[in-house]
Motif scaffolding. Structure first.
Motif, short mmCIF file in Angstrom:
data_model
loop_
_atom_site.label_atom_id
_atom_site.label_comp_id
_atom_site.label_asym_id
_atom_site.label_seq_id
_atom_site.Cartn_x
_atom_site.Cartn_y
_atom_site.Cartn_z
N ASP A 89 0.81 -1.21 0.00
CA ASP A 89 0.00 0.00 0.00
C ASP A 89 0.85 1.26 0.00
O ASP A 89 0.50 2.28 -0.62
N GLU A 90 1.97 1.21 0.71
CA GLU A 90 2.85 2.38 0.73
C GLU A 90 3.50 2.59 -0.63
O GLU A 90 3.68 3.74 -1.08
N GLY A 91 3.87 1.50 -1.30
CA GLY A 91 4.41 1.63 -2.65
C GLY A 91 3.41 2.27 -3.59
O GLY A 91 3.77 3.11 -4.43
N ILE A 92 2.14 1.90 -3.46
CA ILE A 92 1.09 2.50 -4.29
C ILE A 92 0.95 3.98 -3.99
O ILE A 92 0.83 4.81 -4.90
N ALA A 93 0.96 4.35 -2.70
CA ALA A 93 0.81 5.75 -2.32
C ALA A 93 1.95 6.60 -2.87
O ALA A 93 1.74 7.68 -3.43
N VAL A 94 3.18 6.12 -2.72
CA VAL A 94 4.33 6.86 -3.23
C VAL A 94 4.29 6.92 -4.75
O VAL A 94 4.61 7.95 -5.36
N GLY A 95 3.87 5.82 -5.39
CA GLY A 95 3.79 5.81 -6.84
C GLY A 95 2.81 6.83 -7.39
O GLY A 95 3.12 7.59 -8.31
N ILE A 96 1.62 6.87 -6.82
CA ILE A 96 0.62 7.85 -7.26
C ILE A 96 1.11 9.26 -7.02
O ILE A 96 1.00 10.14 -7.88
N SER A 97 1.67 9.50 -5.85
CA SER A 97 2.09 10.85 -5.47
C SER A 97 3.31 11.32 -6.23
O SER A 97 3.62 12.52 -6.20
N MET A 125 7.11 15.06 -0.77
CA MET A 125 8.21 14.34 -1.42
C MET A 125 9.05 15.29 -2.28
O MET A 125 10.26 15.09 -2.43
N SER A 126 8.43 16.31 -2.84
CA SER A 126 9.20 17.27 -3.64
C SER A 126 10.17 18.06 -2.76
O SER A 126 11.18 18.57 -3.26
N LEU A 127 9.87 18.14 -1.47
CA LEU A 127 10.72 18.88 -0.54
C LEU A 127 11.72 17.99 0.17
O LEU A 127 12.88 18.38 0.40
N PHE A 128 11.29 16.77 0.56
CA PHE A 128 12.11 15.94 1.44
C PHE A 128 12.47 14.57 0.86
O PHE A 128 13.18 13.81 1.51
N GLY A 129 11.98 14.25 -0.33
CA GLY A 129 12.33 12.98 -0.93
C GLY A 129 11.28 11.90 -0.67
O GLY A 129 10.32 12.11 0.09
N SER A 130 11.51 10.73 -1.28
CA SER A 130 10.52 9.65 -1.21
C SER A 130 11.04 8.44 -0.44
O SER A 130 10.50 7.34 -0.60
N SER A 131 12.04 8.61 0.39
CA SER A 131 12.54 7.49 1.18
C SER A 131 11.54 7.13 2.27
O SER A 131 10.60 7.88 2.57
N GLU A 132 11.76 5.97 2.90
CA GLU A 132 10.85 5.54 3.97
C GLU A 132 10.82 6.56 5.12
O GLU A 132 9.75 6.97 5.58
N LYS A 407 7.27 -5.31 7.55
CA LYS A 407 6.09 -5.19 6.69
C LYS A 407 6.29 -5.82 5.31
O LYS A 407 5.35 -6.31 4.71
N SER A 408 7.52 -5.80 4.82
CA SER A 408 7.80 -6.39 3.51
C SER A 408 9.31 -6.51 3.32
O SER A 408 10.08 -5.69 3.82
N ASN A 409 9.70 -7.53 2.56
CA ASN A 409 11.10 -7.68 2.18
C ASN A 409 11.34 -7.26 0.74
O ASN A 409 12.34 -7.64 0.12
N ALA A 410 10.43 -6.45 0.19
CA ALA A 410 10.56 -6.03 -1.21
C ALA A 410 11.89 -5.31 -1.44
O ALA A 410 12.54 -5.49 -2.48
N LYS A 411 12.31 -4.49 -0.50
CA LYS A 411 13.56 -3.76 -0.65
C LYS A 411 14.75 -4.71 -0.71
O LYS A 411 15.66 -4.56 -1.54
N PRO A 436 4.04 -1.03 -8.39
CA PRO A 436 4.46 0.23 -7.76
C PRO A 436 5.50 0.04 -6.65
O PRO A 436 6.45 0.83 -6.54
N LEU A 437 5.32 -0.99 -5.83
CA LEU A 437 6.28 -1.26 -4.77
C LEU A 437 7.62 -1.69 -5.35
O LEU A 437 8.69 -1.21 -4.92
N LEU A 438 7.60 -2.60 -6.31
CA LEU A 438 8.84 -3.09 -6.90
C LEU A 438 9.59 -1.97 -7.62
O LEU A 438 10.82 -1.85 -7.52
N SER A 439 8.87 -1.14 -8.36
CA SER A 439 9.53 -0.08 -9.14
C SER A 439 10.15 0.98 -8.24
O SER A 439 11.07 1.68 -8.67
N HIS A 440 9.66 1.10 -7.03
CA HIS A 440 10.27 2.06 -6.10
C HIS A 440 11.69 1.64 -5.72
O HIS A 440 12.56 2.48 -5.53
N TYR A 441 11.91 0.34 -5.61
CA TYR A 441 13.20 -0.16 -5.15
C TYR A 441 14.11 -0.64 -6.27
O TYR A 441 15.33 -0.70 -6.10
#
Length: 598
Positions: A89-97, A125-132, A407-411, A436-441
Motif C-alpha cells: 500500500d505504501e508503494g502504491i501511495a508513493v507511486g501515485i504521489s 516528497m518534492s521537498l524531502f524525498g521519497s525514502s521511507e 512489513k515487507s522484504n521487497a527492498k 508500484p512497490l517493486l519499481s520504487h526499489y
C-alpha cells in the motif's frame, strides 16, 4: 438548546456559564477563583472570551510545557519505526504521489481514493524525498498532532482533567502509534476526525457557532482524505437529527438554520469530487473486500485500544464516569457524549452494509473513542486513573522499533537483483498489485509485465476490472513472446508472493489441479494463513479457505503458472532464487532471477 441564566450583570453571566459548564466550578476552585465584593472577577475573562474558544486560560504555561514534553517523548518512541521498509500500500501511495499533482485526481479513478493525502504527499516528497524515513515523517507529524488536539478537544468540551485524559489515551493508542510509521493517510484521518467530532459538539451541542466553520472545513477535508469520512458525515447528520428532535421550538429553528448552512457548505465543497466518487463506486475497485463478520468487527474495534484486555479495562474505567454523565435528563455534556457515540456506531453499520471493511479504515472510529474514553476516565475518579494505567501498560508504544523488513522484504529482494539488471530487462509480476512497490526499489528503465501483458505505468495499480484481467491473463499465452524477444545476456526477474518455493514437479502438479485447490500465497493484504499483522488488528487469526477471495486465489494460480513457465523455458538460465525473510507481516516477496541464453 441554549441554557439561559438567571439574574443580570456579571453575576447572572457567572451563573449562566457555570450552569452550562458545571466543571468550571471545580476548575475555578482549583485556581482560587473567589467572589470579591460579590463579583467573580477571575471568571469574567472566561465569560467574555468564551471558554470553548480558549480552554487553556488557566494554568496555561505548565500545561503547554507538559504537552510539549509529552509530544517530544512520543516523537522519540513512535519515530523509532520510521525506517521500516515499504509494503504494498505504501508503494502504491508513493507511486501515485510521484506523478504531477494535476494528474493525481484522474489517476485516482483507477485507485478508489480521494486526492487530498496524495497531493500533500506529492508536495512533501518534492521537498524531502521519497525514502521511507522522509515519507513516514509526514504521517508521524499527523499522529503527534492528535495528542494536543485531543487535549484541546477534551478540555474545551469537558474540562481540564478530561482534556489530559484524552491526550493520554491518544498517547498510548496502538492504532495511532502504528500508523505514525506508515506512508498512508490514516494518521491524518484520525486527526481530522478529532476536529470534526469536537467542532460538531461545540457548534451544535454547546451553541458555540464560531466552531461551525471549523466543523464544515474539517469535514470537507476528511471527505477528500478517505471515503469512510462520508460515514462520519452520515453519523454527524444522524446525531444532528436527534438533536433537532430533542430541541425546543426556538432552539430547533436556530439549530436547523445552522445545520443547513454547515452541512450545505460541506456538500457544495465536495460536489466537484462527486462524479469521480460515483465512477469509483461503479468500477468496484476493491476486489479484496468481503462482508465482515460480527466476530471480526468486535476484534478489530477492540484492537483499536490494544485488544480485548485493553477494551475491558477502558470500558470499566470510563464506564463509571460515562454512566454519571449520561444520567437523564441529559445536559449539554450528555448530549455531546450521545453525539460522539452515534458516529462510530454509524460508521461500523455502514461498513457492514457496504462490505468494505479493513482495520486501517477504523481511523475514523479512533477519534470519538478517544474523546468518550477521556471524558469517562476523567469522571471515573480513582477507577478511571487505574484503568488508564492498565491500558497504558498493555498498549504503551514501547515496541514500535521492529526489524525494517517486518512489513515487507521487497527492498531486500530488489537489492539482490538490482546490481545485474539493465535497462530493458523484464520484471514479471503475476500479482498486479506489486509493480508500484517493486519499481520504487528496482532500477529505472525496466519493463514490467503481469500475466495480462505489459504494465502501462508501473507506479499505479489499475483496479478497474483487475479480477477479469487475472482470469483472462494466462501467462502461457501472454508471456512467451516477451521472453523469446529478450536478447542474449538480458535478464528476467520473477517477483511474487510466496507459494512455498516448490520444485518443478510440484508446480506442475499444482498447475494441473482444478482451480481453487492450489496453494494461496500470503499476499499483500497480509494475514492469509495466519500471518501476524503487528498493528493491533485481529488478522493473526487463520483465515479459512472459503474466506479467501477469488482475487487472491487467482494470484496464487498465476504465480505458480508463471514460475513453471520461466523454469521450463529452454533459453532461460536460473541464476538466483530469492527467498522471503521470516517474520514478515504484510507483503513477503520471493522470486527468481534468470538470464537469457544465446
Amino acid at each position: 438548546m441554549t441554557v439561559t441564566g438567571h439574574g443580570t450583570g456579571i453575576e447572572g453571566q457567572r451563573e449562566t456559564v457555570l450552569k452550562q459548564r458545571p466543571e468550571l466550578a471545580d476548575t475555578a476552585r482549583e485556581e482560587g477563583v473567589e467572589r470579591v465584593n460579590g463579583r467573580s472577577t477571575r471568571l469574567l475573562p472566561l465569560i467574555r472570551n468564551g471558554w470553548g474558544a480558549h480552554p487553556a486560560r488557566l494554568r496555561l504555561q505548565p500545561d503547554v510545557v507538559a504537552v510539549i514534553g509529552l509530544v517530544a517523548g512520543l516523537a522519540f518512541l513512535w519515530g523509532r519505526g520510521s525506517g521500516a521498509w515499504f509494503w504494498l500500500d505504501e508503494g502504491i501511495a508513493v507511486g501515485i504521489s510521484s506523478h504531477p499533482i494535476g494528474s493525481i485526481p484522474d489517476l485516482l479513478r483507477q485507485d478508489g481514493s480521494p486526492p487530498l493525502y496524495y497531493a500533500l504527499l506529492h508536495v512533501w516528497m518534492s521537498l524531502f524525498g521519497s525514502s521511507e524515513g522522509a515519507t513516514h515523517l509526514l504521517s508521524l507529524i499527523f499522529a503527534l498532532a492528535t495528542v494536543p488536539t485531543a487535549l484541546w478537544a477534551g478540555w474545551s468540551l469537558f474540562g481540564r482533567r478530561a482534556g489530559w485524559m484524552c491526550a493520554l489515551v491518544a498517547s498510548v493508542n496502538p492504532f495511532i502509534a502504528y500508523y505514525a510509521n506508515e506512508t498512508r493517510m490514516y494518521s491524518l484521518v484520525a486527526l481530522l476526525t478529532l476536529f470534526v467530532v469536537a467542532t460538531f459538539a461545540h457548534g451544535f451541542l454547546f451553541g458555540r457557532r464560531g466552531h461551525l466553520i471549523g466543523f464544515a472545513a474539517s469535514l470537507v477535508l476528511l471527505f477528500y482524505t478517505h471515503n469512510w469520512g462520508l460515514l462520519v458525515g452520515v453519523g454527524c447528520a444522524v446525531a444532528f437529527v436527534a438533536l433537532l428532535i430533542l430541541a425546543n421550538g426556538t432552539e430547533r429553528r436556530r439549530t436547523l438554520r445552522d445545520g443547513a448552512m454547515a452541512f450545505g457548505a460541506v456538500g457544495l465543497l465536495y460536489l466537484p469530487w462527486l462524479p469521480t466518487l460515483l465512477y469509483q463506486h461503479a468500477a468496484q475497485l476493491q476486489p479484496w473486500a468481503q462482508k465482515p463478520t460480527l466476530f471480526l468487527i468486535r476484534n478489530e474495534v477492540a484492537g483499536l485500544v490494544g485488544g480485548v484486555e485493553g477494551a475491558v479495562a477502558l470500558g470499566v474505567g470510563a464506564g463509571v464516569g460515562l454512566a454519571t454523565m449520561l444520567r437523564w435528563p441529559w445536559n449539554r455534556e450528555g448530549l455531546a457524549l450521545f453525539g460522539m457515540a452515534v458516529v462510530p456506531i454509524i460508521v461500523v453499520a455502514g461498513a457492514w452494509v457496504t462490505s468494505l471493511f479493513a482495520y486501517r479504515y477504523l481511523a475514523v472510529v479512533v477519534a470519538p473513542l478517544i474523546l468518550l474514553a477521556g471524558a469517562g476516565l476523567a469522571r471515573g475518579g480513582r477507577t478511571g486513573v487505574a484503568a488508564l494505567a492498565v491500558v497504558a501498560f498493555l498498549t504503551a508504544p514501547i515496541a514500535v522499533r521492529t526489524p525494517p523488513y517486518q512489513k515487507s522484504n521487497a527492498k531486500a529482494a530488489a537489492a539482490q537483483v538490482a546490481s545485474v539488471l539493465q535497462p530493458g530487462d523484464v520484471v514479471l509480476s503475476p500479482d498486479p498489485q506489486l509493480p508500484p512497490l517493486l519499481s520504487h526499489y528496482l532500477p529505472t528503465g525496466l519493463r514490467y509485465f503481469t500475466t495480462a501483458g505489459p504494465v502501462p505505468d508501473e507506479r499505479v495499480v489499475d483496479w478497474r476490472g483487475i479480477v477479469e484481467r487475472l482470469q483472462d491473463g494466462d501467462p502461457t499465452r501472454t508471456l512467451p513472446a516477451v521472453l523469446d524477444e529478450l536478447p542474449p545476456g538480458a535478464h528476467a526477474v520473477l517477483l511474487c508472493p510466496p507459494t512455498g518455493s516448490p520444485d518443478i514437479a510440484t508446480l506442475r502438479q499444482r498447475v494441473a489441479s482444478p482451480f481453487g485447490s492450489d496453494a494461496v500465497p500470503r499476499t499483500a493484504i497480509g494475514g492469509l494463513g495466519g500471518a501476524d499483522q503487528g498493528d493491533g488488528s485481529s488478522a493473526d487469526v487463520a483465515i479459512a479457505p472459503e474466506e479467501i477471495t477469488l482475487f487472491h486465489r487467482l494470484i496464487g494460480r498465476r504465480c505458480d503458472e508463471t514460475a513453471l513457465l520461466v523454469l521450463e523455458h529452454p533459453r532461460l538460465r536460473l541464476d538466483k532464487k530469492i527467498e522471503p525473510l521470516t517474520g514478515i507481516t504484510w507483503t513477503p516477496i520471493e522470486g527468481l532471477l534468470l538470464t537469457k541464453l544465446g
